[in-house]
Design a protein around this motif. Structure first.
Motif, short mmCIF file in Angstrom:
data_model
loop_
_atom_site.label_atom_id
_atom_site.label_comp_id
_atom_site.label_asym_id
_atom_site.label_seq_id
_atom_site.Cartn_x
_atom_site.Cartn_y
_atom_site.Cartn_z
N VAL A 1 36.54 38.99 33.14
CA VAL A 1 35.60 38.03 33.75
C VAL A 1 34.17 38.35 33.32
CG1 VAL A 1 34.62 37.23 35.94
CG2 VAL A 1 37.10 37.48 35.71
N LEU A 2 33.78 39.63 33.42
CA LEU A 2 32.40 40.00 33.10
C LEU A 2 32.04 39.69 31.65
CD1 LEU A 2 31.86 43.51 34.82
CD2 LEU A 2 31.03 41.27 35.60
N HIS A 3 33.00 39.86 30.74
CA HIS A 3 32.70 39.70 29.32
C HIS A 3 33.34 38.43 28.75
CE1 HIS A 3 30.97 43.70 29.41
NE2 HIS A 3 32.07 44.14 29.99
N ASP A 4 33.84 37.57 29.63
CA ASP A 4 34.44 36.29 29.22
C ASP A 4 35.50 36.51 28.14
OD1 ASP A 4 34.85 33.58 29.30
OD2 ASP A 4 33.16 33.07 28.00
N GLU B 1 45.64 35.34 35.77
CA GLU B 1 46.40 35.21 37.03
C GLU B 1 47.41 36.34 37.19
OE1 GLU B 1 46.15 33.58 39.93
OE2 GLU B 1 44.24 33.26 38.92
N GLU B 2 48.02 36.75 36.08
CA GLU B 2 48.99 37.84 36.13
C GLU B 2 48.29 39.15 36.50
OE1 GLU B 2 51.72 37.73 32.77
OE2 GLU B 2 52.05 39.90 33.05
N LYS B 3 47.10 39.36 35.96
CA LYS B 3 46.32 40.55 36.33
C LYS B 3 45.97 40.49 37.82
CE LYS B 3 46.11 42.70 32.40
NZ LYS B 3 46.92 43.93 32.25
N ARG B 4 45.64 39.31 38.32
CA ARG B 4 45.30 39.19 39.74
C ARG B 4 46.51 39.49 40.60
NH1 ARG B 4 41.33 34.68 38.88
NH2 ARG B 4 39.44 35.81 38.28
N ARG B 5 47.66 38.96 40.22
CA ARG B 5 48.89 39.25 41.01
C ARG B 5 49.12 40.76 41.08
NH1 ARG B 5 51.06 34.61 38.76
NH2 ARG B 5 51.90 35.73 36.97
N GLY B 6 49.08 41.43 39.94
CA GLY B 6 49.29 42.88 39.93
C GLY B 6 48.23 43.61 40.73
N GLY C 1 36.01 40.69 39.61
CA GLY C 1 37.16 40.20 38.86
C GLY C 1 37.86 39.06 39.58
N GLY C 2 37.25 38.59 40.67
CA GLY C 2 37.81 37.45 41.39
C GLY C 2 38.73 37.82 42.55
N PHE C 3 38.74 39.08 42.95
CA PHE C 3 39.59 39.49 44.07
C PHE C 3 38.86 39.30 45.39
CE2 PHE C 3 41.29 41.81 40.47
CZ PHE C 3 42.65 41.63 40.63
N ASP C 4 39.62 38.88 46.39
CA ASP C 4 39.09 38.63 47.73
C ASP C 4 39.61 39.74 48.65
OD1 ASP C 4 38.41 37.77 50.23
OD2 ASP C 4 39.64 35.94 50.18
#
Lengths: 199, 199
Positions: A114-117, A126-131, A171-174
């Motif tokens: 996210v930081l470096h696009d 999305e897979e990284k977020r799930r993990g 990184g978009g995590f809540d």
């Protein structure tokens, strides 16, 4: 000679070392390497760390050491940040290995993308977020027995897990569904000598 | 009570623990869990290991410990398999963290995908192979200063790296270009008390 840290300001792995050094009062010199353009890694780190990664430190006697977990252990052992009891020491390592295998490759990589696009695709992100959420679930469970820290008193296990957890939102995590993690983040930031990642 | 190992026969991470236990003469009971069908992990490991992974051990006093690296350290510290010198101890950890972050996620995962026909795509498998060869290059460099083992004498660093390296061919890796790794594999297998992964 002073201790040299091959560093990246944005890297949570490097921040672990900077935070411990601040807590312990270790003086050191920072040498910034890019975590995006890695073309000079062999030249900079080839003789110091077979893994060619930051953080790498060179001790004041010239000996090199790589891997954030190994560096934390080397400097923190026999201080208040590594417990003396053999089982608690193994628990500290359990959390540190968990972080490198099950937490960092998801939460840190999502943030990096996210930081470096740099995300290769929405699906990959999305897979990284799930993990990452699986790892956060495990961390929340690990803080569930009423203790304030991961392995007894505040230790390098907390430093290792804190580094990327406290910036997971980048990184978009809540983290709103993780009350124990949120309280623990505040407890880590309240340690005497604490420095933020951007320091 | 005896030590219980939540195990998978095919898992190199579990084999690390079995190999150390054989070298040390630790008696233990094996409980096999699947590394393909993980639907019972919460039920089996939920109270024992927040990471829900094998290996997990339960000590003879009932306390649980997870992560292969932490288990190796707990049982091997103060034996001949962990050196007494602080810098050499950190070097052992450096290799163990390197293995979990830069070696296992490529070489072990490629093998897992091939053995269980689970590769999501040819491209994904090729990417695992590329990362695996980078790790093998680092391991070959790490063995390059004429020493027989990774951190002084034979240690748990060698056990940790050996586990998946010696079966890397099962994931499609060709070790013929790595003469130091090949010789080191033979030295590890010659340790008194050695047991193979299929034992």
């Amino acid at each position: 000679m002073t201790v040299v840290l091959y560093d990246s300001a944005v890297s949570g792995n490097c921040y672990k070392v900077r935070l411990l050094f601040a807590l312990l009062g270790v003086e050191y010199e920072r040498r910034e390497l890019s975590v995006v353009d890695k073309s000079n890694r062999e030249e900079e780190l080839g003789d110091l760390n077979p893994g060619l990664r930051v953080p790498t430190v060179v001790l004041d006697d010239g000996r090199p050491l790589g891997e954030s977990g190994a560096i934390l252990w080397y400097f923190a052992d026999e201080t208040q940040f590594v417990p003396p009891d053999p089982f608690e020491r193994a628990k500290v390592l359990q959390w540190m290995f968990f972080e490198q295998y099950s937490h960092e490759p998801f939460i840190a990589v999502a943030r990096h993308w996210v930081l470096h696009d740099m995300a290769p695709s929405d699906e990959a992100l999305e897979e990284k977020r799930r993990g990452g959420y699986v790892a956060l679930d495990a961390l929340e469970r690990g803080l569930s027995d009423g203790r304030g820290f991961l392995a007894g008193e505040f230790s390098i296990a907390d430093i290792a897990l804190y580094a990327y957890t406290h910036v997971a939102h980048e990184g978009g995590f809540d983290l709103s569904g993780y009350p124990r993690i949120q309280a623990w983040i505040e407890r880590v930031a309240a340690q005497p000598g604490y420095v933020p990642i951007e320091a």
